[in-house]
Each structure stands twice: as structure tokens, then as C-alpha cells.
Write an enzyme that holds these catalytic residues in place. Structure first.
Site, PDB file in Angstrom:
ATOM      1  CG  ASP A 165      33.363  38.401  46.995  1.00 52.92           C
ATOM      2  OD1 ASP A 165      34.319  38.894  46.375  1.00 52.92           O
ATOM      3  OD2 ASP A 165      32.192  38.383  46.563  1.00 52.92           O
ATOM      4  CG  ASP A 215      32.339  43.804  43.748  1.00 54.42           C
ATOM      5  OD1 ASP A 215      31.778  44.906  43.698  1.00 54.42           O
ATOM      6  OD2 ASP A 215      33.575  43.663  43.745  1.00 54.42           O
ATOM      7  N   GLY A 242      38.637  40.123  44.552  1.00 54.82           N
ATOM      8  CA  GLY A 242      39.342  40.194  43.285  1.00 54.82           C
ATOM      9  C   GLY A 242      39.809  41.615  42.990  1.00 54.82           C
ATOM     10  CE  LYS A 285      38.102  36.665  45.894  1.00 57.03           C
ATOM     11  NZ  LYS A 285      36.714  37.095  46.116  1.00 57.03           N
ATOM     12  CG  ASP A 300      29.027  36.742  44.840  1.00 54.60           C
ATOM     13  OD1 ASP A 300      28.483  37.252  43.848  1.00 54.60           O
ATOM     14  OD2 ASP A 300      30.139  37.123  45.257  1.00 54.60           O
ATOM     15  CG  ASN A 334      36.408  35.745  42.256  1.00 55.65           C
ATOM     16  OD1 ASN A 334      35.234  35.559  42.569  1.00 55.65           O
ATOM     17  ND2 ASN A 334      36.993  36.918  42.397  1.00 55.65           N
TER      18      ASN A 334
END
Length: 262
Positions: free
Chosen positions: A10, A12, A46, A189, A212, A215
Site C-alpha cells: 500500500d 499511504d 487506492g 486489493k 494499514d 481497504n
């Protein structure tokens, strides 16, 4: 023979710090070492490609991208998967956002549109998340002529439940208290990393996912090994196989070292 892993990160809060808006030096070094050791590196975010502008330090390491929460997956310039939201449901959300006066980002196959009546999108995306390129947004009617890959409405969990009941062809993944990401049913995901693994002939058992937020839940569950960052939400930590330290406390390096990949 030592097995090689496909690593899915991921962005962010996992690769990029919410505090500095940069990738920590320890993460860059750890990913460079993992790549040198024969492991593959993928992004699972995302964010749509338009706003993936903060990976310059590791771009040369990346083997492929799972973007818009799995709706658009690609390797180099080859699209592996593209799952769009039913057109009537996309228009329903746009009309609802105008009627109810909440912020909305509409991600089309080529362009994006931004509705920001209260300044929430600007405040959170530009100021808190340091997102670039939203100034390239096009008029919403123009974007609605394209296949819609993702909708990002700015509302709370209570209204999310209410609206999602009217969107049978969609699923929702929230990674921030202020907004959620809505994609087509089956675009998440977890599906994205399985699609990537199948396309590239990778064993799903030897996939490792790092995340984290809410999503990230599907990929943390479906990857061979799911790693939650120390700064992850509690629900994700419960689903993970391993909880590492935070993004700002060398969490990626710690996890890769723990599993013997570096």
C-alpha cells in the site's frame, strides 16, 4: 531452493509517511535489498495512476501496479484488469453528492472529476495527504462518458452504509475517517493481487501484502502473508499474520528482515 516472494505495498501510511509525505530511507534501502535478493515489488493502492506521484525514489524497483483498489491493474503499459462501476450506479452517486452537498472524486478510465462544495477534498487530499494533480480534473459530465473505476465520496460510515445499500454492483473500502473508496463488486486489493499473481505465474502462497487501512483488509487476508503496519487500524492488525512497527519506525525493513527476505 529459497522461495522468492511477490511483495505488495500500500502507499499511504505504509510506504509513505503521513507525517513527512515521503518514503523513509530505511524503506527505500529495504526494498532495494529485497529486489536484489530476487523478490518482486508491486504497488497495491487506492490511488488511481493520475495521483501516484510520490514513489519517485522506488519507481525503478516496481514490477507492476494494483491501483484504484484493484479496479485497474497493469504491468508496464499492459492492462491486466479493468473493472468498472455500473454506469447507472456511478451517476446515482454523482447526483446524490450534488443533492446532499458532499465532496466526491470521480475516477474515469482516463480522467478524474472533483466535486468539492465544502472544501473537504482540498483540505484532506491536498493539505493532509499531499496529493498532486487534482488540478488536472475535468468536468464531471465529461468523465461520466468514460468507464468509471472508482468513486471517493466524503461522508461518514453511517451514510456509507445507507448509500451502499442502493449500489448492488459496488463494494466499499474505507482507509480514512472522512471518505471511502467505492469500486465495482469484485474490484478490491485482494482480487488485484490474485489477478496479478495469476497473470505473472506467481504462487499466491508466496505473496506478501503490507497495509494499514480498511481497504487493505482483503489483500491482508488473501496474501500468503499479511503484514499490518504498527500504525494500522486495529481491525487490520487482528486480520494480519504479523504486525510490524510503524511506517516512521522502519516498519517495512523490520518486517522484511523478520521474514528473512533481506
Amino acid at each position: 531452493m529459497e522461495r522468492k516472494y511477490a511483495l505488495f505495498f500500500d502507499i499511504d501510511g505504509t510506504l509513505v509517511s503521513f507525517e513527512t509525505h515521503e518514503i523513509p530511507p530505511s524503506t527505500i534501502l529495504a526494498m532495494t535489498q529485497a529486489k536484489a535478493n530476487g523478490h518482486k515489488v508491486f504497488i497495491a493502492t487506492g490511488r488511481p495512476p493520475l495521483i501516484i506521484t510520490n514513489l519517485g525514489a522506488i519507481e525503478h524497483l516496481i514490477d507492476g501496479y494494483v491501483t484504484t483498489n484493484g479496479a485497474l491493474c497493469f504491468v508496464n503499459n499492459e492492462v491486466i484488469a479493468c473493472k468498472s462501476i455500473p454506469q447507472d450506479e456511478a451517476r446515482l452517486v454523482v447526483e446524490d453528492s450534488i443533492e446532499k452537498n458532499y465532496g466526491l472524486i470521480v475516477i474515469g478510465e482516463k480522467d478524474a472529476a472533483v466535486l468539492d462544495p465544502n472544501g473537504d477534498v482540498d483540505l484532506i487530499f491536498r493539505q493532509h495527504l499531499a496529493v498532486e494533480n487534482l488540478n488536472l480534473a475535468k468536468p464531471v459530465e465529461q468523465v461520466l462518458q468514460q468507464r468509471i473505476l472508482q468513486l471517493t465520496p466524503f461522508f461518514d460510515k453511517d451514510y456509507e452504509r445507507e448509500l451502499m445499500a442502493r449500489l448492488p454492483g459496488c463494494t466499499s473500502g474505507r482507509w480514512h475517517p472522512a471518505f471511502t473508496d467505492v469500486t465495482a463488486l469484485g474490484a478490491d486489493k485482494g482480487e488485484g493481487i490474485l489477478t496479478m499473481a495469476k497473470h505473472l505465474g506467481l504462487d499466491p502462497e508466496y505473496t506478501m501484502a503490507f497495509g494499514d487501512g480498511g481497504n487493505d483488509s482483503t489483500m491482508i487476508r488473501r496474501a500468503g502473508i499479511g503484514v499490518a503496519m504498527g500504525n494500522a487500524i486495529d481491525e487490520l492488525k487482528k486480520e494480519a499474520d504479523f504486525v510490524t512497527t510503524t511506517v516512521d519506525e522502519d516498519g517495512i525493513r523490520y518486517a522484511l528482515s523478520h521474514f528473512g527476505l533481506i
